[in-house]
Design a protein around this motif. Structure first.
Motif, PDB file in Angstrom:
ATOM      1  N   PRO A  70      -0.304  -0.055  -0.651  1.00  0.00           N
ATOM      2  CA  PRO A  70      -0.016  -1.389  -1.182  1.00  0.00           C
ATOM      3  C   PRO A  70      -1.128  -2.385  -0.865  1.00  0.00           C
ATOM      4  CG  PRO A  70       1.220  -1.024   0.830  1.00  0.00           C
ATOM      5  CD  PRO A  70       0.538   0.279   0.493  1.00  0.00           C
ATOM      6  N   THR A  71      -1.278  -3.351  -1.759  1.00  0.00           N
ATOM      7  CA  THR A  71      -2.209  -4.449  -1.500  1.00  0.00           C
ATOM      8  C   THR A  71      -1.538  -5.420  -0.530  1.00  0.00           C
ATOM      9  OG1 THR A  71      -1.338  -5.811  -3.296  1.00  0.00           O
ATOM     10  CG2 THR A  71      -3.121  -4.261  -3.861  1.00  0.00           C
ATOM     11  N   GLU A  72      -2.316  -6.314   0.043  1.00  0.00           N
ATOM     12  CA  GLU A  72      -1.735  -7.323   0.930  1.00  0.00           C
ATOM     13  C   GLU A  72      -0.725  -8.177   0.179  1.00  0.00           C
ATOM     14  OE1 GLU A  72      -4.005  -9.487   3.701  1.00  0.00           O
ATOM     15  OE2 GLU A  72      -5.374  -7.831   4.090  1.00  0.00           O
ATOM     16  N   GLN A  73      -1.005  -8.477  -1.082  1.00  0.00           N
ATOM     17  CA  GLN A  73      -0.074  -9.266  -1.906  1.00  0.00           C
ATOM     18  C   GLN A  73       1.255  -8.522  -2.062  1.00  0.00           C
ATOM     19  OE1 GLN A  73      -0.214 -12.352  -3.070  1.00  0.00           O
ATOM     20  NE2 GLN A  73       1.741 -12.188  -4.129  1.00  0.00           N
ATOM     21  N   GLU A  74       1.214  -7.231  -2.331  1.00  0.00           N
ATOM     22  CA  GLU A  74       2.451  -6.444  -2.470  1.00  0.00           C
ATOM     23  C   GLU A  74       3.240  -6.417  -1.165  1.00  0.00           C
ATOM     24  OE1 GLU A  74       1.183  -3.229  -5.916  1.00  0.00           O
ATOM     25  OE2 GLU A  74       0.449  -2.928  -3.873  1.00  0.00           O
ATOM     26  N   LEU A  75       2.542  -6.327  -0.038  1.00  0.00           N
ATOM     27  CA  LEU A  75       3.235  -6.350   1.257  1.00  0.00           C
ATOM     28  C   LEU A  75       3.882  -7.706   1.515  1.00  0.00           C
ATOM     29  CD1 LEU A  75       0.804  -4.358   3.547  1.00  0.00           C
ATOM     30  CD2 LEU A  75       3.066  -3.662   2.753  1.00  0.00           C
ATOM     31  N   ARG A  76       3.197  -8.788   1.145  1.00  0.00           N
ATOM     32  CA  ARG A  76       3.778 -10.133   1.315  1.00  0.00           C
ATOM     33  C   ARG A  76       5.025 -10.296   0.458  1.00  0.00           C
ATOM     34  NH1 ARG A  76      -1.752 -11.816   1.590  1.00  0.00           N
ATOM     35  NH2 ARG A  76      -1.741 -12.288  -0.623  1.00  0.00           N
ATOM     36  N   GLU A  77       5.017  -9.700  -0.743  1.00  0.00           N
ATOM     37  CA  GLU A  77       6.183  -9.789  -1.623  1.00  0.00           C
ATOM     38  C   GLU A  77       7.362  -9.004  -1.062  1.00  0.00           C
ATOM     39  OE1 GLU A  77       4.768  -8.539  -5.446  1.00  0.00           O
ATOM     40  OE2 GLU A  77       3.522 -10.326  -5.680  1.00  0.00           O
ATOM     41  N   ALA A  78       7.089  -7.942  -0.325  1.00  0.00           N
ATOM     42  CA  ALA A  78       8.158  -7.115   0.244  1.00  0.00           C
ATOM     43  C   ALA A  78       8.640  -7.633   1.590  1.00  0.00           C
ATOM     44  CB  ALA A  78       7.670  -5.665   0.406  1.00  0.00           C
TER      45      ALA A  78
END
Length: 165
Positions: free
Chosen positions: A61-69
């Motif tokens: 995952p990208t950092e953005q995807e991790l922040r969304e999760a």
């Protein structure tokens, strides 16, 4: 940290919708069950298992995807671009931390985190975006010893969709 939770999404024109789930977290590592899916992140690979189709997807995952999760990672990313206020409530038992964007172009009006003052245990997160409000409320959260549950292992018949690069 480990907790059952409910996410409530409210908009002015629609009735609120509730989504239950369970999470175990240790730093950036997590294991999440929600929407009939199970997800785990071991610090490198995101494992997402869909029981309906017996499929395990592996991704980086990208950092953005991790922040969304993970709303706590999202809050960390917001701190540099927000005004942060802190207020003690309920006879000192809870602290309310509010992040208000300095520039409204980041897409939210407010991010509010309610924690237990004594041990900083997260109790509730609210994200206000225009007419939409998303509230994540923990049910009896507790600290647990670090788990080794941040990898999902498939059965021999599970289809593996490896999207790592």
């Amino acid at each position: 940290m480990q907790s059952d939770f409910t996410i409530t999404v409210s908009e002015e024109v629609n009735a609120p919708m509730n989504y239950p789930g369970t999470i175990t977290m240790h730093g950036q590592l997590f294991r999440l069950t929600m929407f009939g899916l199970e997800a785990a992140y071991d610090g490198k690979t995101l494992y997402t298992y869909n029981a309906d189709v017996d499929e395990l997807t592996l991704s980086n995952p990208t950092e953005q995807e991790l922040r969304e999760a993970n709303p706590f990672l999202y809050a960390q990313a917001l701190v540099p671009v927000c005004n942060v206020t802190e207020r003690t409530m309920n006879d000192g038992k809870q602290t309310l931390i509010t992040l208000t964007p300095k520039d409204q172009s980041i897409g939210i009006n407010r991010f509010t985190l309610r924690v237990r003052t004594a041990d900083l245990m997260p109790l509730q997160v609210e994200i206000k975006e225009g007419k939409k409000s998303t509230v994540l409320k923990m049910k009896e959260p507790k600290y647990v010893a670090p788990q080794n549950e941040y990898v999902l292992k498939p059965d021999k018949n599970t289809y593996i969709n490896d999207m790592r690069f």
